[in-house]
Design a protein around this motif. Structure first.
Motif, PDB file in Angstrom:
ATOM      1  N   THR A 103       0.877  -1.033   0.036  1.00 31.70           N
ATOM      2  CA  THR A 103       0.058   0.009  -0.003  1.00 31.70           C
ATOM      3  C   THR A 103       0.877   1.160   0.096  1.00 31.70           C
ATOM      4  OG1 THR A 103      -1.406  -1.357   1.468  1.00 31.70           O
ATOM      5  CG2 THR A 103      -2.032   1.083   1.460  1.00 31.70           C
ATOM      6  N   VAL A 104       0.786   2.077  -0.985  1.00 28.53           N
ATOM      7  CA  VAL A 104       1.220   3.468  -0.846  1.00 28.53           C
ATOM      8  C   VAL A 104       0.555   4.250  -0.216  1.00 28.53           C
ATOM      9  CG1 VAL A 104       2.808   2.765  -2.937  1.00 28.53           C
ATOM     10  CG2 VAL A 104       0.584   3.962  -3.091  1.00 28.53           C
ATOM     11  N   ALA A 105       1.205   4.848   0.739  1.00 28.60           N
ATOM     12  CA  ALA A 105       0.502   5.700   1.816  1.00 28.60           C
ATOM     13  C   ALA A 105       1.437   6.813   2.474  1.00 28.60           C
ATOM     14  CB  ALA A 105      -0.114   4.819   2.995  1.00 28.60           C
ATOM     15  N   GLY A 106       2.358   7.287   1.577  1.00 29.79           N
ATOM     16  CA  GLY A 106       3.190   8.351   1.930  1.00 29.79           C
ATOM     17  C   GLY A 106       2.825   9.612   1.290  1.00 29.79           C
ATOM     18  N   GLY A 107       1.568   9.759   0.490  1.00 29.33           N
ATOM     19  CA  GLY A 107       1.007  11.091   0.114  1.00 29.33           C
ATOM     20  C   GLY A 107       0.673  11.908   1.124  1.00 29.33           C
ATOM     21  N   GLN A 108       0.428  13.236   0.917  1.00 29.95           N
ATOM     22  CA  GLN A 108       0.119  14.305   2.018  1.00 29.95           C
ATOM     23  C   GLN A 108      -1.236  14.409   1.855  1.00 29.95           C
ATOM     24  OE1 GLN A 108       3.298  17.200   0.203  1.00 29.95           O
ATOM     25  NE2 GLN A 108       3.404  17.348   2.452  1.00 29.95           N
ATOM     26  N   GLY A 109      -2.133  13.870   0.977  1.00 27.96           N
ATOM     27  CA  GLY A 109      -3.567  14.057   0.983  1.00 27.96           C
ATOM     28  C   GLY A 109      -3.985  15.291   1.143  1.00 27.96           C
ATOM     29  N   THR A 110      -3.552  16.402   0.450  1.00 28.67           N
ATOM     30  CA  THR A 110      -3.783  17.836   0.729  1.00 28.67           C
ATOM     31  C   THR A 110      -5.341  18.243   0.398  1.00 28.67           C
ATOM     32  OG1 THR A 110      -2.656  18.148  -1.411  1.00 28.67           O
ATOM     33  CG2 THR A 110      -1.567  18.973   0.879  1.00 28.67           C
ATOM     34  N   ARG A 111      -5.779  17.232  -0.648  1.00 26.29           N
ATOM     35  CA  ARG A 111      -7.228  17.557  -1.235  1.00 26.29           C
ATOM     36  C   ARG A 111      -8.201  17.086  -0.258  1.00 26.29           C
ATOM     37  NH1 ARG A 111      -6.567  14.917  -6.839  1.00 26.29           N
ATOM     38  NH2 ARG A 111      -5.041  13.842  -5.847  1.00 26.29           N
ATOM     39  N   LEU A 112      -7.912  16.047   0.434  1.00 26.69           N
ATOM     40  CA  LEU A 112      -8.880  15.677   1.449  1.00 26.69           C
ATOM     41  C   LEU A 112      -8.947  16.620   2.675  1.00 26.69           C
ATOM     42  CD1 LEU A 112     -10.606  13.233   1.902  1.00 26.69           C
ATOM     43  CD2 LEU A 112      -8.922  12.278   3.107  1.00 26.69           C
ATOM     44  N   THR A 185       9.984   3.843   4.652  1.00 25.76           N
ATOM     45  CA  THR A 185       9.687   5.304   4.343  1.00 25.76           C
ATOM     46  C   THR A 185      10.128   5.674   2.970  1.00 25.76           C
ATOM     47  OG1 THR A 185       9.839   5.482   6.735  1.00 25.76           O
ATOM     48  CG2 THR A 185      10.094   7.640   5.353  1.00 25.76           C
ATOM     49  N   GLN A 186       9.536   6.494   2.389  1.00 21.21           N
ATOM     50  CA  GLN A 186       9.929   6.781   1.064  1.00 21.21           C
ATOM     51  C   GLN A 186      11.018   8.136   1.305  1.00 21.21           C
ATOM     52  OE1 GLN A 186       5.783   8.521  -0.318  1.00 21.21           O
ATOM     53  NE2 GLN A 186       7.283   9.367  -1.698  1.00 21.21           N
ATOM     54  N   GLY A 187      11.643   8.550   0.107  1.00 23.03           N
ATOM     55  CA  GLY A 187      12.377   9.791   0.260  1.00 23.03           C
ATOM     56  C   GLY A 187      11.666  10.998  -0.093  1.00 23.03           C
ATOM     57  N   ASN A 211       8.377  12.269  -2.231  1.00 19.72           N
ATOM     58  CA  ASN A 211       9.124  12.139  -3.706  1.00 19.72           C
ATOM     59  C   ASN A 211       8.171  11.722  -4.696  1.00 19.72           C
ATOM     60  OD1 ASN A 211       9.633   9.628  -2.946  1.00 19.72           O
ATOM     61  ND2 ASN A 211      11.915  10.002  -3.279  1.00 19.72           N
ATOM     62  N   GLY A 212       6.880  11.460  -4.398  1.00 16.38           N
ATOM     63  CA  GLY A 212       6.151  10.793  -5.261  1.00 16.38           C
ATOM     64  C   GLY A 212       5.724   9.318  -5.422  1.00 16.38           C
ATOM     65  N   HIS A 213       5.006   8.646  -5.773  1.00 17.17           N
ATOM     66  CA  HIS A 213       5.078   7.279  -5.642  1.00 17.17           C
ATOM     67  C   HIS A 213       5.706   6.260  -6.563  1.00 17.17           C
ATOM     68  CE1 HIS A 213       2.247   7.829  -8.945  1.00 17.17           C
ATOM     69  NE2 HIS A 213       1.368   8.218  -8.174  1.00 17.17           N
ATOM     70  N   THR A 396     -10.610   8.221  -3.035  1.00 18.93           N
ATOM     71  CA  THR A 396     -10.953   9.319  -1.982  1.00 18.93           C
ATOM     72  C   THR A 396      -9.938  10.426  -2.141  1.00 18.93           C
ATOM     73  OG1 THR A 396     -11.488   7.411  -0.482  1.00 18.93           O
ATOM     74  CG2 THR A 396     -11.854   9.378   0.433  1.00 18.93           C
ATOM     75  N   LYS A 397     -10.397  11.318  -2.933  1.00 17.23           N
ATOM     76  CA  LYS A 397      -9.098  12.373  -2.962  1.00 17.23           C
ATOM     77  C   LYS A 397      -9.902  13.462  -2.253  1.00 17.23           C
ATOM     78  CE  LYS A 397      -6.628  10.243  -6.064  1.00 17.23           C
ATOM     79  NZ  LYS A 397      -5.637   9.460  -5.676  1.00 17.23           N
ATOM     80  N   ASN A 398     -11.079  13.696  -2.332  1.00 20.35           N
ATOM     81  CA  ASN A 398     -11.721  15.124  -1.864  1.00 20.35           C
ATOM     82  C   ASN A 398     -12.677  14.711  -0.959  1.00 20.35           C
ATOM     83  OD1 ASN A 398     -10.715  16.640  -4.216  1.00 20.35           O
ATOM     84  ND2 ASN A 398     -11.748  15.393  -5.507  1.00 20.35           N
TER      85      ASN A 398
END
Ligand code: UTP
Length: 474
Positions: A103-112, A185-187, A211-213, A396-398
């Motif tokens: 599962t890639v879960a490193g994003g910041q989810g800013t839109r949510l 942890t991603q870079g 640094n992106g998926h 689930t972006k927004n």
């Protein structure tokens, strides 16, 4: 004071940051120096030239063609036979413990706009289970069903790693067993202001972003997760995004087809509903599969139709993959991976020269990300397999509208209502055909349609009444 670092910063035209570092209090300096030292200074000045001072346009190859794909459901007797073999193969691979989930879960989810890692968001319509809980329960049931533990790799970023681990710990890993979960942890990349300067998020910290998926592949190597996969005998990764609870966490048919086709990286595809739907387009150029982002696709190609009226570039990507461990090992063997960067213009909060946090109203900085799908052209063998949107894609972006919490919950209810009807239970429906109730079946008890029929056979229930909200199973 690290004089070498100050010299490097000045050479790279980061004079503002060199000045900040020289003037910073020793207590703030240590962390800042560590972050600045982790940056690849051989690369960054050029990236600033290419991606910040210029807006690089994605080159559209002149030989671009729609990518072929395996249809779903099967159209020919040969395909039917192949899919039956693939499903059997996939189940065998799962039973042999050769498949792990990623599962890639490193994003910041800013839109949510949610305070906390996206995976901790309470997504389910009735029980308000978090995305992480939903996946954990589904994986637990799949492990039970296929008779083997499915190791779960979860990619976090430095920005949400601790909060993610704490969340799992405080919920006793949702009963999945800590030993079956590996966080890695991603870079990160520094946010870069439009004048080319790096910025501070706090007195002792740069404004950094994951640094992106695309960072997944190198992070798997650097964190030792690839070695762990090898040790566990895992050969295939079932890759999905943290914001899509409808995704089958492992899919025997997809995994088996990937294996039988000797693919290195495979993709699910959904037929796009219109030329401009926000899904990457599966294309072929020079014999290699690649994804062209919706925003980069020229209108004449996006709108082109076949004689029967269907879109020529029909195949859109829901970011669901199977990736072979071998392929990741090969790609990252030198501890490096050259994938293109993508520029994203963002509002990045920063500390001004008076030490005040500024929250800009307009975009002020560039974030650089790499994308997992840019690994596709690097593979010799790839495979694209059609999927059913209603069974696998509820991003689930927004909070509201398209790709939102709202639409995701509707899709979860629709899928579970369908499974109830398949099991012979009448579900009240509104005039437009959507369920007139909220139903939620626990993924801990039901992994797929087959499970649903068995579950309701063993646990008979009364049909839900209009307007009711009801959950089934623990
Ligand atoms: P998105 O592109 O939707 O980004 O990520 P996001 O950060 O979650 O959300 P916004 O754009 O800020 O609103 C798609 C998937 O890729 C993961 C996300 O966690 C999500 O599962 N991802 C994204 C990473 O793991 N790392 C990244 O650096 C970026």
């Amino acid at each position: 004071m690290n004089h070498d670092l100050i010299r490097i910063l000045k050479q790279a035209n980061q004079c503002k940051m060199a000045d900040i570092l020289e003037k910073s209090a020793p207590a703030d300096r240590e962390k800042l120096e560590k972050q600045l030292s982790a940056i690849n200074w051989d690369e960054l000045p050029e990236l600033i030239q290419d991606y910040v001072f210029h807006k690089p346009e994605t080159a559209i190859p002149d030989d671009l063609q729609p990518a072929p794909f395996f249809p779903f459901p099967a159209k020919t007797p040969e395909q039917k036979k192949l899919y039956a073999e693939a499903e059997k193969k996939g189940k065998e691979l799962l039973a042999q413990g050769k498949v792990a989930a990623l599962t890639v879960a490193g994003g910041q989810g800013t839109r949510l706009g949610f305070d906390g890692p996206k995976g901790t968001y309470p997504i389910t319509p009735v029980c308000h289970k978090s995305l992480f809980q939903y996946f954990a329960e589904s994986l637990a049931r799949a492990s039970e069903k296929f008779n083997a533990p499915i190791h779960w790799f979860i990619m976090t970023s430095e920005l949400n790693d601790k909060a993610t681990r704490d969340f799992f710990k405080s919920h006793q890993y949702f009963g999945y067993g800590e030993e079956h979960i590996t966080f890695f942890t991603q870079g990160t990349m520094p946010a870069i202001q439009y004048d080319g300067q790096l910025i501070l998020a706090a007195k002792d910290s740069l404004a950094l972003a994951p640094n992106g998926h695309g960072g997944t592949l190198l992070a798997l190597r650097k964190s030792g997760s690839l070695d762990l996969m090898k040790k566990l005998g895992v050969e295939y990764l079932s890759y999905f995004q943290v914001d899509n609870p409808l995704v089958p966490v492992v899919d025997p048919l997809f995994i088996g087809l990937h294996c039988l086709e000797k693919s290195q990286m495979s993709c699910r595809m959904l037929p796009k509903t219109n030329p401009y739907e926000k899904l990457g387009n599966f294309c072929i150029s020079r014999g290699h599969l690649q994804i062209i982002e919706y925003s980069d696709m020229p209108a004449e190609l996006a709108e082109r139709r076949k004689a029967d009226g269907t879109l020529d570039f029909l195949a859109g990507s829901p970011a669901i993959h199977v990736i072979s461990r071998d392929f990741i090992e090969q790609l990252t063997k030198d501890g490096r991976l050259n994938m293109p960067w993508h520029r994203a213009d963002k509002k990045v909060a920063y500390l001004d020269e008076h030490g005040n946090t500024v929250k800009p109203e307009a975009n002020n900085a560039v974030k650089l990300e790499s994308f997992i799908f840019d690994a596709l052209p690097l593979a010799e063998k790839t495979m694209v397999f059609e999927g059913s949107r209603a069974e696998m894609f509820a991003p689930t972006k927004n909070q509201t509208g398209v790709d939102s919490v709202e639409s995701c919950r509707q899709m979860l209810v629709a899928r579970d209502a369908r499974r109830m009807e398949l099991s012979g239970i009448k579900v009240p429906r509104k005039k437009d055909g959507t369920p007139d109730c909220l139903v939620e079946i626990s993924p801990r008890c039901v992994f797929d349609d087959e499970d649903a029929v068995q579950f309701f056979h063993d646990n008979p229930v009364n049909p839900p009444v209009p307007g009711e909200a009801v959950s089934y199973g623990k």
